[in-house]
Design a protein around this motif. Structure first.
Motif, PDB file in Angstrom:
ATOM      1  N   ALA A  10       0.829  -1.215   0.000  1.00  0.00           N
ATOM      2  CA  ALA A  10       0.000   0.000   0.000  1.00  0.00           C
ATOM      3  C   ALA A  10       0.855   1.252   0.000  1.00  0.00           C
ATOM      4  O   ALA A  10       0.476   2.267  -0.599  1.00  0.00           O
ATOM      5  N   SER A  11       2.017   1.189   0.662  1.00  0.00           N
ATOM      6  CA  SER A  11       2.909   2.354   0.715  1.00  0.00           C
ATOM      7  C   SER A  11       3.629   2.590  -0.606  1.00  0.00           C
ATOM      8  O   SER A  11       3.943   3.722  -0.948  1.00  0.00           O
ATOM      9  N   ILE A  12       3.869   1.524  -1.347  1.00  0.00           N
ATOM     10  CA  ILE A  12       4.539   1.646  -2.646  1.00  0.00           C
ATOM     11  C   ILE A  12       3.557   2.037  -3.748  1.00  0.00           C
ATOM     12  O   ILE A  12       3.899   2.809  -4.652  1.00  0.00           O
ATOM     13  N   LEU A  13       2.338   1.529  -3.680  1.00  0.00           N
ATOM     14  CA  LEU A  13       1.359   1.715  -4.758  1.00  0.00           C
ATOM     15  C   LEU A  13       1.235   3.152  -5.265  1.00  0.00           C
ATOM     16  O   LEU A  13       1.333   3.378  -6.478  1.00  0.00           O
ATOM     17  N   PRO A  14       1.033   4.159  -4.429  1.00  0.00           N
ATOM     18  CA  PRO A  14       0.866   5.517  -4.957  1.00  0.00           C
ATOM     19  C   PRO A  14       2.099   6.007  -5.734  1.00  0.00           C
ATOM     20  O   PRO A  14       1.962   6.784  -6.674  1.00  0.00           O
ATOM     21  N   ASN A  15       3.270   5.528  -5.353  1.00  0.00           N
ATOM     22  CA  ASN A  15       4.500   5.940  -6.031  1.00  0.00           C
ATOM     23  C   ASN A  15       4.552   5.460  -7.481  1.00  0.00           C
ATOM     24  O   ASN A  15       5.219   6.079  -8.306  1.00  0.00           O
ATOM     25  N   LEU A  65      -3.770   1.559   6.779  1.00  0.00           N
ATOM     26  CA  LEU A  65      -4.384   1.649   8.114  1.00  0.00           C
ATOM     27  C   LEU A  65      -5.906   1.614   8.016  1.00  0.00           C
ATOM     28  O   LEU A  65      -6.580   0.971   8.834  1.00  0.00           O
ATOM     29  N   VAL A  66      -6.443   2.291   7.016  1.00  0.00           N
ATOM     30  CA  VAL A  66      -7.903   2.302   6.825  1.00  0.00           C
ATOM     31  C   VAL A  66      -8.374   0.927   6.380  1.00  0.00           C
ATOM     32  O   VAL A  66      -9.401   0.423   6.853  1.00  0.00           O
ATOM     33  N   TRP A  67      -7.634   0.315   5.479  1.00  0.00           N
ATOM     34  CA  TRP A  67      -7.977  -1.040   5.025  1.00  0.00           C
ATOM     35  C   TRP A  67      -7.969  -2.004   6.207  1.00  0.00           C
ATOM     36  O   TRP A  67      -8.897  -2.788   6.389  1.00  0.00           O
ATOM     37  N   ARG A  68      -6.921  -1.927   7.029  1.00  0.00           N
ATOM     38  CA  ARG A  68      -6.772  -2.816   8.192  1.00  0.00           C
ATOM     39  C   ARG A  68      -7.879  -2.587   9.227  1.00  0.00           C
ATOM     40  O   ARG A  68      -8.538  -3.518   9.679  1.00  0.00           O
ATOM     41  N   ASP A  69      -8.086  -1.338   9.609  1.00  0.00           N
ATOM     42  CA  ASP A  69      -9.021  -1.024  10.695  1.00  0.00           C
ATOM     43  C   ASP A  69     -10.473  -0.886  10.230  1.00  0.00           C
ATOM     44  O   ASP A  69     -11.381  -0.949  11.050  1.00  0.00           O
ATOM     45  N   GLY A  70     -10.656  -0.684   8.940  1.00  0.00           N
ATOM     46  CA  GLY A  70     -12.015  -0.497   8.428  1.00  0.00           C
ATOM     47  C   GLY A  70     -12.600  -1.720   7.759  1.00  0.00           C
ATOM     48  O   GLY A  70     -13.674  -1.647   7.161  1.00  0.00           O
ATOM     49  N   GLY A  71     -11.884  -2.839   7.807  1.00  0.00           N
ATOM     50  CA  GLY A  71     -12.435  -4.068   7.239  1.00  0.00           C
ATOM     51  C   GLY A  71     -12.314  -4.164   5.735  1.00  0.00           C
ATOM     52  O   GLY A  71     -13.090  -4.872   5.090  1.00  0.00           O
ATOM     53  N   GLY A  72     -11.339  -3.442   5.157  1.00  0.00           N
ATOM     54  CA  GLY A  72     -11.124  -3.524   3.712  1.00  0.00           C
ATOM     55  C   GLY A  72     -12.276  -2.945   2.917  1.00  0.00           C
ATOM     56  O   GLY A  72     -12.973  -2.040   3.369  1.00  0.00           O
ATOM     57  N   PHE A  73     -12.484  -3.511   1.726  1.00  0.00           N
ATOM     58  CA  PHE A  73     -13.510  -2.984   0.817  1.00  0.00           C
ATOM     59  C   PHE A  73     -14.908  -3.505   1.141  1.00  0.00           C
ATOM     60  O   PHE A  73     -15.882  -3.056   0.547  1.00  0.00           O
ATOM     61  N   THR A  74     -14.993  -4.435   2.067  1.00  0.00           N
ATOM     62  CA  THR A  74     -16.310  -4.957   2.430  1.00  0.00           C
ATOM     63  C   THR A  74     -16.790  -4.437   3.774  1.00  0.00           C
ATOM     64  O   THR A  74     -17.943  -4.635   4.139  1.00  0.00           O
ATOM     65  N   GLY A  75     -15.924  -3.753   4.500  1.00  0.00           N
ATOM     66  CA  GLY A  75     -16.279  -3.233   5.816  1.00  0.00           C
ATOM     67  C   GLY A  75     -16.597  -1.752   5.777  1.00  0.00           C
ATOM     68  O   GLY A  75     -16.860  -1.162   4.723  1.00  0.00           O
ATOM     69  N   ARG A  76     -16.510  -1.147   6.927  1.00  0.00           N
ATOM     70  CA  ARG A  76     -16.855   0.271   7.035  1.00  0.00           C
ATOM     71  C   ARG A  76     -15.814   1.177   6.378  1.00  0.00           C
ATOM     72  O   ARG A  76     -16.062   2.371   6.200  1.00  0.00           O
ATOM     73  N   ARG A  78     -14.883   0.926   3.247  1.00  0.00           N
ATOM     74  CA  ARG A  78     -15.040   0.919   1.787  1.00  0.00           C
ATOM     75  C   ARG A  78     -15.213   2.307   1.185  1.00  0.00           C
ATOM     76  O   ARG A  78     -14.654   2.591   0.137  1.00  0.00           O
ATOM     77  N   THR A  79     -15.968   3.180   1.828  1.00  0.00           N
ATOM     78  CA  THR A  79     -16.157   4.529   1.273  1.00  0.00           C
ATOM     79  C   THR A  79     -14.854   5.311   1.312  1.00  0.00           C
ATOM     80  O   THR A  79     -14.482   5.951   0.324  1.00  0.00           O
ATOM     81  N   ALA A  80     -14.147   5.248   2.433  1.00  0.00           N
ATOM     82  CA  ALA A  80     -12.866   5.951   2.550  1.00  0.00           C
ATOM     83  C   ALA A  80     -11.878   5.426   1.524  1.00  0.00           C
ATOM     84  O   ALA A  80     -11.163   6.208   0.881  1.00  0.00           O
ATOM     85  N   LEU A  81     -11.842   4.101   1.323  1.00  0.00           N
ATOM     86  CA  LEU A  81     -10.917   3.524   0.346  1.00  0.00           C
ATOM     87  C   LEU A  81     -11.317   3.871  -1.083  1.00  0.00           C
ATOM     88  O   LEU A  81     -10.451   4.130  -1.924  1.00  0.00           O
ATOM     89  N   ALA A  82     -12.615   3.899  -1.361  1.00  0.00           N
ATOM     90  CA  ALA A  82     -13.073   4.289  -2.705  1.00  0.00           C
ATOM     91  C   ALA A  82     -12.701   5.744  -3.001  1.00  0.00           C
ATOM     92  O   ALA A  82     -12.245   6.068  -4.102  1.00  0.00           O
ATOM     93  N   LEU A  83     -12.882   6.612  -2.014  1.00  0.00           N
ATOM     94  CA  LEU A  83     -12.490   8.021  -2.186  1.00  0.00           C
ATOM     95  C   LEU A  83     -10.978   8.145  -2.348  1.00  0.00           C
ATOM     96  O   LEU A  83     -10.494   8.944  -3.158  1.00  0.00           O
ATOM     97  N   MET A 125     -11.041   8.934   5.979  1.00  0.00           N
ATOM     98  CA  MET A 125      -9.958   8.108   6.522  1.00  0.00           C
ATOM     99  C   MET A 125      -9.766   8.398   8.009  1.00  0.00           C
ATOM    100  O   MET A 125      -9.568   7.475   8.804  1.00  0.00           O
ATOM    101  N   PHE A 126      -9.835   9.659   8.389  1.00  0.00           N
ATOM    102  CA  PHE A 126      -9.684  10.057   9.794  1.00  0.00           C
ATOM    103  C   PHE A 126     -10.744   9.391  10.668  1.00  0.00           C
ATOM    104  O   PHE A 126     -10.478   9.009  11.801  1.00  0.00           O
ATOM    105  N   ARG A 127     -11.944   9.244  10.131  1.00  0.00           N
ATOM    106  CA  ARG A 127     -13.031   8.629  10.889  1.00  0.00           C
ATOM    107  C   ARG A 127     -12.795   7.139  11.144  1.00  0.00           C
ATOM    108  O   ARG A 127     -13.339   6.577  12.099  1.00  0.00           O
ATOM    109  N   ILE A 128     -11.977   6.515  10.306  1.00  0.00           N
ATOM    110  CA  ILE A 128     -11.650   5.101  10.485  1.00  0.00           C
ATOM    111  C   ILE A 128     -10.416   4.948  11.365  1.00  0.00           C
ATOM    112  O   ILE A 128     -10.367   4.102  12.254  1.00  0.00           O
ATOM    113  N   ASN A 129      -9.408   5.778  11.099  1.00  0.00           N
ATOM    114  CA  ASN A 129      -8.141   5.686  11.828  1.00  0.00           C
ATOM    115  C   ASN A 129      -7.537   7.086  11.897  1.00  0.00           C
ATOM    116  O   ASN A 129      -7.199   7.665  10.859  1.00  0.00           O
ATOM    117  N   ARG A 130      -7.416   7.636  13.079  1.00  0.00           N
ATOM    118  CA  ARG A 130      -6.927   9.013  13.248  1.00  0.00           C
ATOM    119  C   ARG A 130      -5.529   9.200  12.666  1.00  0.00           C
ATOM    120  O   ARG A 130      -5.248  10.224  12.048  1.00  0.00           O
TER     121      ARG A 130
END
Length: 169
Positions: A10-15, A65-76, A78-83, A125-130
């Motif tokens: 995940a850290s490499i992907l945006p690069n 962090l959002v993927w881990r704490d928010g349950g990925g694309f199927t959990g809470r 998903r909106t933060a990750l889609a954005l 993202m902040f709402r999932i993981n500060r």
């Protein structure tokens, strides 16, 4: 402590998008970009690569962090990750539009959409993981500078302004 390959990926992907845009950027920076009227407060050309590398890596880790704490694309998360993905696509599109096509106005439209999408993504993202939200703050600050720089260049280079936004259809 075990290696968390998802965090590394995940850290490499945006690069990857930044690296893909490098040929457009280098070619234009050595020629076309130097001819533009730029503000005196513009960062030096050499600063952009290192700054974007740090910002891309931080935002990528934030997405993990959002993927881990928010349950990925199927959990809470998903909106933060889609954005996050939407703003990343807009981010990756900017250099080919601005530097590749020499479209200052097109770049401005893209970066304004990017700024708004990244801002909403950061809040989600902040709402999932500060920590994830805080990792997006430097990115938002740099996007503020980049947006102002793009606007200044669009406003102060009228020949390209007319090409990008014709006054008559």
């Amino acid at each position: 402590m075990p290696i968390v390959w998802e965090a590394i990926g995940a850290s490499i992907l945006p690069n990857i998008g930044g690296w893909a845009a490098t040929p457009f950027t280098i070619k234009a920076t050595k020629s076309w970009y130097k001819t533009l009227n730029r503000p005196p407060w513009a960062p030096p050309d050499w600063a952009f690569g290192p700054v974007w590398t740090v910002l891309y890596t931080a935002m990528g880790f934030a997405s993990y962090l959002v993927w881990r704490d928010g349950g990925g694309f199927t959990g809470r998360g998903r909106t933060a990750l889609a954005l996050y993905i939407a703003q990343l696509i807009l981010n990756w599109a900017w250099a080919p539009i601005f530097f590749g096509l020499h479209s200052i106005g097109g770049g401005l439209i893209d970066i304004v959409l990017l700024y708004g999408t990244a801002g909403v993504a950061s809040i989600a993202m902040f709402r999932i993981n500060r920590t994830a939200g805080y990792l997006m703050v430097p990115y938002m600050l740099w996007l503020s500078l980049a947006t102002a720089l793009n606007y200044y260049i669009w406003r102060n280079n009228p020949s390209t302004e007319e090409q990008d936004f014709p006054l008559e259809p």
